[in-house]
Write a protein that holds these residues in place. Sequence first.
Motif, short mmCIF file in Angstrom:
data_model
loop_
_atom_site.label_atom_id
_atom_site.label_comp_id
_atom_site.label_asym_id
_atom_site.label_seq_id
_atom_site.Cartn_x
_atom_site.Cartn_y
_atom_site.Cartn_z
N ALA A 1 0.67 -0.84 0.12
CA ALA A 1 0.08 0.20 0.24
C ALA A 1 0.40 0.89 0.39
N LEU A 2 0.22 2.30 -0.20
CA LEU A 2 1.49 3.90 -0.56
C LEU A 2 0.46 4.48 -0.08
N GLY A 3 0.44 5.18 0.80
CA GLY A 3 -0.16 6.63 1.10
C GLY A 3 -2.23 6.31 1.86
N ASP A 4 -2.44 6.54 0.39
CA ASP A 4 -4.03 6.62 0.77
C ASP A 4 -4.38 4.85 0.04
N HIS A 5 -3.51 4.47 -0.94
CA HIS A 5 -3.95 3.65 -1.94
C HIS A 5 -3.61 2.24 -1.39
N ASP A 6 -4.93 1.31 -1.18
CA ASP A 6 -3.85 0.04 -0.43
C ASP A 6 -4.03 -0.92 -1.83
N GLU A 7 -3.30 -1.79 -1.07
CA GLU A 7 -2.45 -3.03 -1.85
C GLU A 7 -2.99 -3.33 -3.34
N ARG A 8 -4.35 -3.65 -3.17
CA ARG A 8 -4.81 -4.33 -4.09
C ARG A 8 -4.43 -2.67 -5.70
N GLU A 9 -5.83 -1.17 -5.00
CA GLU A 9 -5.29 -0.54 -5.99
C GLU A 9 -3.79 0.18 -6.48
N VAL A 10 -2.41 -0.16 -5.58
CA VAL A 10 -1.47 -0.41 -5.82
C VAL A 10 -1.39 -0.76 -7.24
N HIS A 11 -1.27 -2.49 -6.42
CA HIS A 11 -0.59 -3.28 -7.38
C HIS A 11 -1.63 -3.32 -9.07
N GLU A 12 -2.73 -2.40 -9.00
CA GLU A 12 -3.21 -2.32 -10.13
C GLU A 12 -2.83 -1.72 -11.24
N ILE A 13 -2.52 -0.57 -10.55
CA ILE A 13 -1.65 1.19 -10.93
C ILE A 13 0.11 0.60 -11.52
N VAL A 14 1.32 -0.11 -9.94
CA VAL A 14 2.36 -0.96 -10.87
C VAL A 14 1.74 -1.35 -12.27
N ALA A 15 1.76 -2.64 -12.40
CA ALA A 15 0.85 -3.10 -13.40
C ALA A 15 0.26 -2.26 -14.82
N GLU A 16 -0.20 -1.52 -14.52
CA GLU A 16 -0.45 -0.82 -15.59
C GLU A 16 0.78 0.24 -16.40
N ILE A 17 1.64 0.85 -15.35
CA ILE A 17 3.22 1.09 -15.60
C ILE A 17 3.87 0.09 -16.24
N ALA A 18 3.84 -1.13 -15.38
CA ALA A 18 4.52 -1.73 -15.88
C ALA A 18 4.41 -2.73 -17.32
#
Length: 197
Positions: free
Chosen positions: A155-172
């Motif tokens: 998790a980062l800031g106000d974003h939970d683990e699932r939200e962060v992972h979805e964003i990271v996968a898009e960046i990847a």
Amino acid sequence: MTVIQFPRHTEDLGTPLFVFLDLQQEYISDGRAYALSGRDPWWSNSLRLLDFARDRGLPVAHFRQLRREPFFNRATPFAEWIEEFRPRPHEMVFERSHPSCYSNDSFSTLLDSLSSPFFLLAGLTCESNCLSTIFDAHHRGHKTTLVSDASASKALGDHDEREVHEIVAEIAGLFCDVTSTSQIVSRYTGRKPSLAG
């Protein structure tokens, strides 16, 4: 006018190296700063992917972090492997103190010795360790595939683990292929083991 349909060319990159990143006790030990809140779906999918590679004799590499600080310290039990993911004697093991797998010189040398470096990446954690490895691979012209459902992010800031992972996968996805465990199993079923390429 007649339109001729040519078969679509799909690039066959050969057999990938299956890389499992930081499947260590630090991430599953309650109360530790790096502990993840959940184990699904990354745990079951990482185990499925590892079993698949082992059953078919495909090349497997394990990474772990070791630092000279309270977290990931070799002298603590938290730096140890999660038991279900403990490397077997014939599998490759790499250690490092920085996020990217390329910070291990032996790993970089291994990939540089291949004519078409290609690896699958699964494990922990995507927002730092996986992304930095993907960026380094991209700049070296090495092919990488992130197995997103066999990986997890903190998790980062106000974003939970699932939200962060979805964003990271898009960046990847801007720098490598992103796929699922089921797609990998389907794609490489019947593939003969080889690191030559």
